[in-house]
Enzyme design. Sequence first.
Site, PDB file in Angstrom:
ATOM      1  CB  SER A 145      -0.871   0.024   1.258  1.00 48.70           C
ATOM      2  OG  SER A 145      -1.485   1.299   1.390  1.00 48.70           O
ATOM      3  CE1 TYR A 159      -3.756  -2.239   5.283  1.00 52.25           C
ATOM      4  CE2 TYR A 159      -3.094   0.019   4.773  1.00 52.25           C
ATOM      5  CZ  TYR A 159      -3.549  -1.228   4.360  1.00 52.25           C
ATOM      6  OH  TYR A 159      -3.793  -1.451   3.023  1.00 52.25           O
TER       7      TYR A 159
HETATM    8  P1  NAP Z   1     -11.351  -6.111   0.969  1.00 53.11           P
HETATM    9  O1  NAP Z   1     -12.285  -5.619  -0.096  1.00 53.11           O
HETATM   10  O2  NAP Z   1     -11.651  -5.847   2.403  1.00 53.11           O
HETATM   11  O3  NAP Z   1     -11.119  -7.683   0.746  1.00 53.11           O
HETATM   12  C1  NAP Z   1     -10.255  -8.350   1.610  1.00 53.11           C
HETATM   13  C2  NAP Z   1     -10.114  -9.772   1.152  1.00 53.11           C
HETATM   14  O4  NAP Z   1      -9.132 -10.426   1.999  1.00 53.11           O
HETATM   15  C3  NAP Z   1     -11.392 -10.570   1.296  1.00 53.11           C
HETATM   16  O5  NAP Z   1     -11.443 -11.508   0.241  1.00 53.11           O
HETATM   17  C4  NAP Z   1     -11.207 -11.267   2.649  1.00 53.11           C
HETATM   18  O6  NAP Z   1     -11.921 -12.488   2.771  1.00 53.11           O
HETATM   19  C5  NAP Z   1      -9.726 -11.571   2.590  1.00 53.11           C
HETATM   20  N1  NAP Z   1      -9.106 -11.803   3.902  1.00 53.11           N
HETATM   21  C6  NAP Z   1      -9.033 -10.973   4.960  1.00 53.11           C
HETATM   22  N2  NAP Z   1      -8.377 -11.564   5.972  1.00 53.11           N
HETATM   23  C7  NAP Z   1      -8.036 -12.795   5.540  1.00 53.11           C
HETATM   24  C8  NAP Z   1      -7.378 -13.898   6.125  1.00 53.11           C
HETATM   25  N3  NAP Z   1      -6.917 -13.850   7.383  1.00 53.11           N
HETATM   26  N4  NAP Z   1      -7.214 -15.029   5.397  1.00 53.11           N
HETATM   27  C9  NAP Z   1      -7.686 -15.101   4.127  1.00 53.11           C
HETATM   28  N5  NAP Z   1      -8.311 -14.091   3.511  1.00 53.11           N
HETATM   29  C10 NAP Z   1      -8.500 -12.947   4.218  1.00 53.11           C
HETATM   30  O7  NAP Z   1      -9.871  -5.511   0.734  1.00 53.11           O
HETATM   31  P2  NAP Z   1      -9.166  -4.853  -0.558  1.00 53.11           P
HETATM   32  O8  NAP Z   1      -9.371  -3.388  -0.478  1.00 53.11           O
HETATM   33  O9  NAP Z   1      -9.503  -5.597  -1.778  1.00 53.11           O
HETATM   34  O10 NAP Z   1      -7.646  -5.095  -0.154  1.00 53.11           O
HETATM   35  C11 NAP Z   1      -6.866  -6.140  -0.730  1.00 53.11           C
HETATM   36  C12 NAP Z   1      -5.408  -5.818  -0.441  1.00 53.11           C
HETATM   37  O11 NAP Z   1      -5.090  -4.536  -0.997  1.00 53.11           O
HETATM   38  C13 NAP Z   1      -5.082  -5.720   1.048  1.00 53.11           C
HETATM   39  O12 NAP Z   1      -3.807  -6.281   1.289  1.00 53.11           O
HETATM   40  C14 NAP Z   1      -5.055  -4.222   1.308  1.00 53.11           C
HETATM   41  O13 NAP Z   1      -4.229  -3.886   2.386  1.00 53.11           O
HETATM   42  C15 NAP Z   1      -4.493  -3.728  -0.009  1.00 53.11           C
HETATM   43  N6  NAP Z   1      -4.772  -2.314  -0.279  1.00 53.11           N
HETATM   44  C16 NAP Z   1      -6.061  -1.863  -0.413  1.00 53.11           C
HETATM   45  C17 NAP Z   1      -6.261  -0.508  -0.672  1.00 53.11           C
HETATM   46  C18 NAP Z   1      -7.628   0.075  -0.815  1.00 53.11           C
HETATM   47  O14 NAP Z   1      -7.755   1.331  -0.792  1.00 53.11           O
HETATM   48  N7  NAP Z   1      -8.672  -0.721  -0.969  1.00 53.11           N
HETATM   49  C19 NAP Z   1      -5.158   0.358  -0.791  1.00 53.11           C
HETATM   50  C20 NAP Z   1      -3.888  -0.144  -0.656  1.00 53.11           C
HETATM   51  C21 NAP Z   1      -3.693  -1.486  -0.420  1.00 53.11           C
HETATM   52  P3  NAP Z   1     -13.489 -12.529   3.305  1.00 53.11           P
HETATM   53  O15 NAP Z   1     -14.314 -12.066   2.134  1.00 53.11           O
HETATM   54  O16 NAP Z   1     -13.718 -13.949   3.646  1.00 53.11           O
HETATM   55  O17 NAP Z   1     -13.556 -11.592   4.449  1.00 53.11           O
END
Ligand code: NAP
Length: 250
Positions: A145, A159
């Site tokens: 991130s 985080y």
């Molecule tokens: P999200 O929409 O909240 O989705 C999170 C995903 O991770 C879901 O599929 C969830 O599964 C799964 N997950 C969470 N904890 C887990 C665990 N312990 N074991 C297995 N699966 C797990 O998040 P996102 O925004 O797509 O983020 C994905 C990645 O991008 C993350 O690493 C986040 O830090 C990074 N990121 C996001 C942003 C942003 O603005 N969105 C920015 C920078 C980086 P369930 O559906 O079963 O809960």
Amino acid sequence: MNSMPIVVITGSSRGIGAATARLFAKNGYAVCINYRANEEAALEVQKEIKKLGARCIVVQADVSREDEVVRLFEAVDKKLGRLDVLINNAGILMQQSRLEDLDAERINKLLITNVTSCFICSREAVKRMSTKHSGEGGAIVNVSSVAATLGAPNEYTDYAATKGAIDTLTRGLAVEVAGEGIRVNGVRPGIIDTEIHADGGEPGRVHRLASAIPIQRGGTAEEVAQGIYWLASNEASYATGAIIDLTGGR
Ligand code: NAP
């Protein structure tokens, strides 16, 4: 690579992981979808992928737990075959908070979910892909991130620090396995429109911050998936240890 290459995407039931799963499937990959709790969302992504004619399995596993990661990779061995690509995507954030209100329990949960998980998943992937272990090479992409560079003050310093650790892992592992047929790269997304912001207590965060982003909007999960896919593909055959910012200029 296998003729139908195989990818494991952690946390691919929703958000960036789900968009990445769809994109790999469109490009001829067999996909392992992983999730922790939301089975319904995972099965929906599987349904969409199967409609594209791609092979797809769904494996529930909490990647913060070593035994569950081992089970996840064993399921891939058994049901799909030899792994080609790992996307370390699963990650969490927690309620926005200043540092003086953080406690060790919260910080440790973030560390095991966002950092330890990537180490253990990478270990299992390297054991399968490294030419040192009679593998045929492969690629790992870590989802970091931009918080790693900004520090996320007043909101998510814990985080942000987990993502700093991911960038260090990307650099270190890339060099460690560069001579063994494995490329390791990362993406640093900015503010992306997914459900993760609700977990931080601000579902409208993308909307609030849009005007502060030079491109004047949040990114989409699909835009991040494109960067992840390119780094994993043979088009990026000379990229290793690279980390691409996908932030709309922020
Ligand atoms: P999200 O929409 O909240 O989705 C999170 C995903 O991770 C879901 O599929 C969830 O599964 C799964 N997950 C969470 N904890 C887990 C665990 N312990 N074991 C297995 N699966 C797990 O998040 P996102 O925004 O797509 O983020 C994905 C990645 O991008 C993350 O690493 C986040 O830090 C990074 N990121 C996001 C942003 C942003 O603005 N969105 C920015 C920078 C980086 P369930 O559906 O079963 O809960």
